[in-house]
Each structure stands twice: as structure tokens, then as C-alpha cells.
Design a protein around this motif. Structure first.
Motif, PDB file in Angstrom:
ATOM      1  N   ALA A   1       0.827  -1.210   0.000  1.00  0.00           N
ATOM      2  CA  ALA A   1       0.000   0.000   0.000  1.00  0.00           C
ATOM      3  C   ALA A   1       0.861   1.259   0.000  1.00  0.00           C
ATOM      4  N   ILE A   2       1.924   1.248   0.784  1.00  0.00           N
ATOM      5  CA  ILE A   2       2.791   2.424   0.859  1.00  0.00           C
ATOM      6  C   ILE A   2       3.559   2.608  -0.443  1.00  0.00           C
ATOM      7  N   ARG A   3       4.028   1.528  -1.013  1.00  0.00           N
ATOM      8  CA  ARG A   3       4.772   1.621  -2.274  1.00  0.00           C
ATOM      9  C   ARG A   3       3.895   2.194  -3.386  1.00  0.00           C
ATOM     10  N   VAL A   4       2.649   1.724  -3.470  1.00  0.00           N
ATOM     11  CA  VAL A   4       1.721   2.242  -4.474  1.00  0.00           C
ATOM     12  C   VAL A   4       1.394   3.704  -4.191  1.00  0.00           C
ATOM     13  N   GLY A   5       1.172   4.035  -2.919  1.00  0.00           N
ATOM     14  CA  GLY A   5       0.861   5.406  -2.561  1.00  0.00           C
ATOM     15  C   GLY A   5       1.990   6.368  -2.884  1.00  0.00           C
ATOM     16  N   LEU A   6       3.220   5.952  -2.625  1.00  0.00           N
ATOM     17  CA  LEU A   6       4.369   6.797  -2.943  1.00  0.00           C
ATOM     18  C   LEU A   6       4.483   7.019  -4.447  1.00  0.00           C
ATOM     19  N   ALA A   7       4.204   5.991  -5.220  1.00  0.00           N
ATOM     20  CA  ALA A   7       4.269   6.118  -6.684  1.00  0.00           C
ATOM     21  C   ALA A   7       3.184   7.056  -7.196  1.00  0.00           C
ATOM     22  N   GLU A   8       1.959   6.895  -6.695  1.00  0.00           N
ATOM     23  CA  GLU A   8       0.830   7.675  -7.206  1.00  0.00           C
ATOM     24  C   GLU A   8       0.841   9.108  -6.709  1.00  0.00           C
ATOM     25  N   ARG A   9       1.169   9.322  -5.460  1.00  0.00           N
ATOM     26  CA  ARG A   9       1.093  10.663  -4.872  1.00  0.00           C
ATOM     27  C   ARG A   9       2.381  11.454  -5.011  1.00  0.00           C
ATOM     28  N   CYS A  10       3.508  10.743  -5.007  1.00  0.00           N
ATOM     29  CA  CYS A  10       4.801  11.437  -4.951  1.00  0.00           C
ATOM     30  C   CYS A  10       5.708  11.133  -6.136  1.00  0.00           C
ATOM     31  N   GLY A  11       5.306  10.220  -6.989  1.00  0.00           N
ATOM     32  CA  GLY A  11       6.131   9.858  -8.126  1.00  0.00           C
ATOM     33  C   GLY A  11       7.412   9.154  -7.736  1.00  0.00           C
ATOM     34  N   LEU A  12       7.404   8.447  -6.619  1.00  0.00           N
ATOM     35  CA  LEU A  12       8.603   7.765  -6.134  1.00  0.00           C
ATOM     36  C   LEU A  12       8.443   6.258  -6.229  1.00  0.00           C
ATOM     37  N   ASP A  13       9.512   5.596  -6.630  1.00  0.00           N
ATOM     38  CA  ASP A  13       9.558   4.138  -6.657  1.00  0.00           C
ATOM     39  C   ASP A  13      10.718   3.711  -5.778  1.00  0.00           C
ATOM     40  N   VAL A  14      10.427   3.465  -4.501  1.00  0.00           N
ATOM     41  CA  VAL A  14      11.478   3.128  -3.541  1.00  0.00           C
ATOM     42  C   VAL A  14      11.075   1.879  -2.754  1.00  0.00           C
TER      43      VAL A  14
END
Length: 200
Positions: free
Chosen positions: A69-82
Motif C-alpha cells: 500500500a505504501i509503495r503504491v501510494g508513494l508512486a501515485e502521490r509522490c512519483g517515487l519508486d522506492v
């Protein structure tokens, strides 16, 4: 009043706010966790560390559900893939306490702990080369890699990329000061927040 069945979790991100890359304000990170349903969110320094409370899940399921959930949220909201690693508070304390190098009197700045996304296979652990980085040592205990780098982590060959590749899981390292602070946050909710450390 109904019994509170929530538990405390620790989330560790890898590679944020390092060298100007993958910038993530901790206020934004906290907001994302809250939007995903986390409660009592607290962050520590700028390297992507947070403690929160949420519905109790078994450790393996929590590691998967929250990390995804956090990985998807970071990608969608922040454009981050970490990479994202999730631990329960109990796991964090147990892994920190199970340090095979603790009684050797080593300087704190030579020690760090790598936390793993899932439990690696014993075959993969046994296949690790203990002589890969002369002068450095490591021990894998459950979902943790205890690492000794007398000459500093910048010079070691025991890198995230190597451990990830050899173990087939995601790792992220923290120094002992950060680990101790996160443990304290899970126990009493009070720790001085400060800047100054990037995550690997």
C-alpha cells in the motif's frame, strides 16, 4: 469501551532524501500514511522512518499489505519508486536486541543493521560470502543483517544491491542511533526529531 486491537508498526523507506534524489518531505510521508489508514503517525529524521498504529495483522501479512500500500501510494502521490520495509514494534525490538557483535566493544559508528522485507531462505544465507569485503563482517539473524564496517559503510562491498541480489529480498540499513530512536518511539512515543541522516 471496546478493546484497542491496534498494533504498532515501523516503516523504513530506502533511498529517500539522499544526495538530492527521491525527495520526500516527512510531512508528506506522514500524510500518505494517515490517508492509508494509519493512526498516531510519527516520523524520525529525513530518511524515511515512521512509526504508526493500525489494525493488528500477523507479522508476515503486515509486511506485505502495508509495504504494498505504501509503495503504491508513494508512486501515485509522490512519483517515487522506492523499496519499503515494514516491521512490527516487537520485531524491531527483537532484531535490534539479537546483535551478535554487541559484546565486542566496537565503536557505535562501525555498526549498522539492515532490515529485510521478508525472511530469506537459509540456503541463500549460507551461500553468502563472508570474505567479500575484507575487514568487514556481517551476520544474518532472521529479518536482520547485523553489519560491522570499521572503515565506514561508504567503503564496504557489503552493499544493499549485493545483499538484495544474494538473498532475493529487499534490504535497508540504519545506524544504531536511528534504530535505538525508533525502538524508543515504539515504547513511549517521545523522541527528539532531528535532521541529519540519509538512508541507504
Amino acid at each position: 469501551m471496546p478493546e484497542d486491537t491496534r498494533t504498532t508498526y515501523v516503516v523504513l523507506l530506502r533511498g529517500v532524501n539522499v544526495g538530492g534524489k527521491n525527495r520526500l518531505p516527512m510531512a508528506e510521508f506522514s500524510g500518505l500514511l494517515t490517508a492509508l489508514g494509519a493512526a498516531d503517525v510519527r516520523t524520525f529524521i529525513q530518511s524515511g522512518n515512521a512509526v504508526f498504529r493500525a489494525a493488528e495483522l500477523d507479522a508476515a501479512r503486515a509486511a506485505s499489505v502495508w509495504a504494498d500500500a505504501i509503495r503504491v501510494g508513494l508512486a501515485e502521490r509522490c512519483g517515487l519508486d522506492v523499496p519499503v520495509v515494514i516491521l512490527t514494534a516487537a520485531e524491531l525490538r527483537a532484531l535490534a536486541d539479537d546483535d551478535p557483535f554487541a559484546g565486542e566493544g566496537l565503536p557505535e559508528n562501525a555498526l549498522s543493521i539492515g532490515f529485510l522485507s521478508t525472511l530469506p531462505s537459509q540456503d541463500a544465507v549460507r551461500a553468502l560470502d563472508p570474505d567479500r569485503s575484507p575487514g568487514d563482517r556481517f551476520a544474518v539473524r532472521g529479518r536482520a543483517i547485523h553489519l560491522v564496517c570499521p572503515y565506514g559503510v561508504a567503503k564496504t562491498k557489503l552493499t544493499n544491491a549485493w545483499f538484495d541480489r544474494q538473498l532475493g529480498v529487499v534490504s535497508t540499513f540504519r545506524n544504531l542511533r536511528t534504530v535505538a530512536a525508533l525502538v524508543a518511539m515504539t515504547e513511549n512515543g517521545r523522541v527528539r526529531t532531528e535532521d541529519g541522516e540519509g538512508s541507504d
